[in-house]
Design a protein around this motif. Structure first.
Motif, PDB file in Angstrom:
ATOM      1  N   GLY A 130      64.013  40.010  50.759  1.00  0.00           N
ATOM      2  CA  GLY A 130      64.551  39.656  49.290  1.00  0.00           C
ATOM      3  C   GLY A 130      64.500  40.710  48.268  1.00  0.00           C
ATOM      4  N   ASP A 131      65.234  40.557  47.449  1.00  0.00           N
ATOM      5  CA  ASP A 131      65.285  41.826  46.273  1.00  0.00           C
ATOM      6  C   ASP A 131      64.587  41.143  45.110  1.00  0.00           C
ATOM      7  OD1 ASP A 131      67.514  39.477  45.917  1.00  0.00           O
ATOM      8  OD2 ASP A 131      67.862  40.904  44.185  1.00  0.00           O
ATOM      9  N   GLN A 132      63.937  39.823  44.973  1.00  0.00           N
ATOM     10  CA  GLN A 132      63.246  39.508  43.783  1.00  0.00           C
ATOM     11  C   GLN A 132      61.941  39.213  43.710  1.00  0.00           C
ATOM     12  OE1 GLN A 132      65.076  37.114  40.769  1.00  0.00           O
ATOM     13  NE2 GLN A 132      67.044  37.160  41.762  1.00  0.00           N
ATOM     14  N   ILE A 166      70.292  36.012  50.124  1.00  0.00           N
ATOM     15  CA  ILE A 166      71.601  36.639  50.315  1.00  0.00           C
ATOM     16  C   ILE A 166      71.859  37.382  49.102  1.00  0.00           C
ATOM     17  CG2 ILE A 166      72.408  35.044  52.149  1.00  0.00           C
ATOM     18  CD1 ILE A 166      74.118  33.627  50.018  1.00  0.00           C
ATOM     19  N   ASP A 167      71.824  36.912  47.987  1.00  0.00           N
ATOM     20  CA  ASP A 167      72.302  37.639  46.859  1.00  0.00           C
ATOM     21  C   ASP A 167      71.610  38.958  46.827  1.00  0.00           C
ATOM     22  OD1 ASP A 167      74.599  35.990  46.159  1.00  0.00           O
ATOM     23  OD2 ASP A 167      72.994  34.380  45.382  1.00  0.00           O
ATOM     24  N   ASN A 168      72.356  39.996  46.542  1.00  0.00           N
ATOM     25  CA  ASN A 168      71.853  41.132  46.334  1.00  0.00           C
ATOM     26  C   ASN A 168      70.906  41.761  47.661  1.00  0.00           C
ATOM     27  OD1 ASN A 168      72.874  41.934  43.674  1.00  0.00           O
ATOM     28  ND2 ASN A 168      71.313  40.422  43.033  1.00  0.00           N
ATOM     29  N   THR A 169      70.804  41.147  48.609  1.00  0.00           N
ATOM     30  CA  THR A 169      70.234  41.310  49.767  1.00  0.00           C
ATOM     31  C   THR A 169      71.162  41.705  51.159  1.00  0.00           C
ATOM     32  OG1 THR A 169      68.283  40.472  49.107  1.00  0.00           O
ATOM     33  CG2 THR A 169      68.205  41.003  51.393  1.00  0.00           C
TER      34      THR A 169
HETATM   35 MG   LIG Z   1      68.506  37.853  45.575  1.00  0.00          MG
END
Ligand SMILES: [Mg+2]
Length: 172
Positions: free
Chosen positions: A118-120, A35-38
């Motif tokens: 995801g972003d990581q 979720i976070d940053n995605t």
């Molecule tokens: Mg994230």
């Protein structure tokens, strides 16, 4: 030292650029979503532009979605509810693969037919590769200057890894 375990298989600018056609072409039957940053901006409950509509598009194309987040229950629950995503795993402890495997079980689909988005690299992509899901990287949504300090540790070495990813993609 570059580590293949962190490498995405595919990279998109935003989750909204992932299409049902692309997934079908690659044999991907469902998505596990960070979720976070995605899907939402970090430290907020605000969806990124276009994400709500993208979720609806995926659902209308029968692509099942499960949120797999390291965040705590209320944050994950509220996000899922706002976006209309029914299935979610909170406190997933990525890069461990357990949360992804539980999500696959929820869907009744084999893990190798799913992609983790995801972003990581060191949490989402490592978890995907460890679990046996397809690793799809999306560029983070935040202005890095603002969050430089916050991201520093988790994102150590990420730039080099992404450069390596682009070199390989271009066959250099
Ligand atoms: Mg994230």
């Amino acid at each position: 030292m570059l580590d293949d375990r962190y490498m995405p298989k595919y990279r998109f600018r935003s989750v909204c650029d992932i299409t049902a056609d692309f997934l079908k072409q690659k044999g991907i039957k469902g998505l596990l979503l960070d979720i976070d940053n995605t899907l939402i901006y970090d430290e907020t409950l605000t969806p990124l532009p276009g994400v709500k509509e993208w979720v609806q598009r995926m659902q209308s194309e029968d692509i099942p979605l499960v949120i797999v987040s390291n965040a705590i229950a209320p944050r994950v629950y509220i996000t899922a509810k706002r976006l209309g995503i029914k299935e979610y795993i909170y406190s997933a402890k990525k890069p461990k693969s357990d949360g992804l495997l539980r999500a696959a079980e929820k869907l009744g689909l084999p893990i190798d037919s799913l992609a983790m988005v995801g972003d990581q690299l060191k949490t989402d992509m490592l978890a995907a590769n460890t679990a046996g899901a397809t690793a799809i990287f999306t560029d983070r949504a935040r202005d890095e200057k603002i969050f430089k300090f916050y991201f520093k540790k988790a994102r150590d070495g990420e730039k080099e890894l992404l450069e390596e990813f682009e070199r390989r993609k271009n066959g250099v």
